[in-house]
Design an enzyme around this catalytic site. Structure first.
Site, PDB file in Angstrom:
ATOM      1  N   TYR A 179      81.829  64.088  37.226  1.00 18.70           N
ATOM      2  CA  TYR A 179      82.195  64.812  35.956  1.00 18.70           C
ATOM      3  C   TYR A 179      83.100  65.927  35.927  1.00 18.70           C
ATOM      4  O   TYR A 179      83.681  66.282  34.878  1.00 18.70           O
ATOM      5  CB  TYR A 179      80.113  65.193  35.887  1.00 18.70           C
ATOM      6  CG  TYR A 179      79.324  64.441  34.794  1.00 18.70           C
ATOM      7  CD1 TYR A 179      80.010  64.874  33.726  1.00 18.70           C
ATOM      8  CD2 TYR A 179      78.282  65.032  34.738  1.00 18.70           C
ATOM      9  CE1 TYR A 179      79.828  63.718  32.197  1.00 18.70           C
ATOM     10  CE2 TYR A 179      77.688  64.550  33.622  1.00 18.70           C
ATOM     11  CZ  TYR A 179      78.239  63.960  32.478  1.00 18.70           C
ATOM     12  OH  TYR A 179      77.129  63.786  31.255  1.00 18.70           O
ATOM     13  N   GLU A 186      89.800  64.720  30.536  1.00 23.45           N
ATOM     14  CA  GLU A 186      89.692  65.387  29.255  1.00 23.45           C
ATOM     15  C   GLU A 186      90.509  66.939  28.689  1.00 23.45           C
ATOM     16  O   GLU A 186      91.695  66.542  27.424  1.00 23.45           O
ATOM     17  CB  GLU A 186      87.929  65.545  28.393  1.00 23.45           C
ATOM     18  CG  GLU A 186      87.507  64.042  29.513  1.00 23.45           C
ATOM     19  CD  GLU A 186      85.633  64.097  29.002  1.00 23.45           C
ATOM     20  OE1 GLU A 186      85.773  64.360  28.699  1.00 23.45           O
ATOM     21  OE2 GLU A 186      85.686  62.807  29.584  1.00 23.45           O
TER      22      GLU A 186
END
Ligand SMILES: CCCCCCCCCCCCC[C@@H](O)CC(=O)SCCNC(=O)CCNC(=O)[C@H](O)C(C)(C)COP(=O)(O)OP(=O)(O)OC[C@H]1O[C@@H](n2cnc3c(N)ncnc32)[C@H](O)[C@@H]1OP(=O)(O)O
Length: 255
Positions: A179, A186
């Site tokens: 994660y 991102e």
């Protein structure tokens, strides 16, 4: 007169027995239709999760083959973009699954998770061509791919009532590292896109215009980056509590 009253009294239990029978029949019909709906929902979810597992497996193999053949991430995005777009956009159906109640997950958390990724694929990586060869794209692609192969196969095996322990463990453990890794990839990709968006005025809608509203994609991207700060921890801690629920030690019996 007395005979009339007697007749009415005798008819009463018969009428209430009839009512009870009707109610039972209605309940049975409702149960049967619930059973049919639940069977159809399970069949659909097995099909959906199987197709999604296969799609992300194809992506993993394509990425590995590209890396082995070229020894670089240059051109990787272009070579896998079609498959990525199909399977990441297909994840929007997960929001529908939650909203219709066929899976018990939160529609809000799922919407944040899925929309941020769909946005990153279409509105950032695909629209801002110069970022496609950045390492950050490779980082998030690797984190997503590994996560989704495990996640969708976990759902498929769970629905088939044959769940290997290793997949269950991987579903609720790998996210601890993947994660933050995915989020790093991102955010770095959006950050790399900023100067290009600023220079090209991509998706800008300046004043004056007929609607009398202005939109600057550059600042919108900055707002998206900032919104990771309050939203990502909620997703991460939700997964932590899922992990505790599923992998946690069963409570010892009180003596
Ligand atoms: C347009 C502008 C955009 C604005 C963006 C704003 C910023 C947002 C920030 C967002 C950051 C996201 C970053 C992210 O993209 C980075 C990465 O993903 S990196 C890779 C690592 N990622 C992960 O590990 C993802 C983990 N997250 C998730 O899995 C989901 O998102 C989450 C919603 C958090 C999952 O929660 P859920 O409650 O669904 O957990 P479970 O899997 O335990 O499921 C609960 C129960 O539902 C059943 N279920 C769920 N889905 C299915 C399915 N498809 N088929 C069948 N069953 C399903 C599941 O079995 C559980 O059932 P039960 O409780 O009975 O066991």
């Amino acid at each position: 007169m007395a005979a009339e009253v007697e007749g009415a009294e005798a008819a009463q239990p018969a009428a209430s027995a009839e009512k009870k029978k009707k109610l039972q029949q209605q309940q049975k019909a409702a149960e049967a239709s619930r059973g049919k709906a639940s069977f159809l929902a399970t069949a659909w979810l097995i099909l959906y999760n199987t197709v999604m597992t296969a799609g992300w497996l194809v992506l993993a193999v394509s990425m590995a083959r590209y890396g082995l053949a070229k020894g670089s991430n240059r051109g990787l995005y272009r070579s896998i973009e079609k498959t990525l777009k199909i399977f990441q956009t297909g994840a929007l159906l997960e929001v529908v699954h939650c909203a219709t109640g066929i899976v018990p997950s939160s529609a809000v958390l799922t919407a944040f998770q899925v929309s941020s990724r769909v946005f990153l694929v279409w509105a950032v990586t695909d629209s801002v061509k110069p970022v496609q060869n950045e390492y950050s794209v490779l980082i998030y692609l690797s984190a997503w791919t590994l996560t989704e192969i495990v996640r969708y196969s976990f759902y498929t095996f769970s629905l088939l009532k044959y769940l290997p322990r290793a997949i269950k463990w991987a579903r609720y453990t790998l996210f601890i590292v993947l994660y933050p890794l995915g989020v790093t990839g991102e955010l770095l990709t959006i950050y790399h896109a900023l100067p290009h968006v600023y220079r090209s005025k991509l998706f800008a809608y300046p004043l004056p215009n007929a609607l009398n509203i202005s939109f600057d994609y550059y600042y919108f991207l900055i707002i998206v980056m900032i919104s990771y700060v309050p939203i990502f921890p909620q997703l991460y801690f939700h997964m932590m509590s899922q992990r505790k629920k599923v992998l946690g030690e069963p409570k010892a019996k009180e003596s």
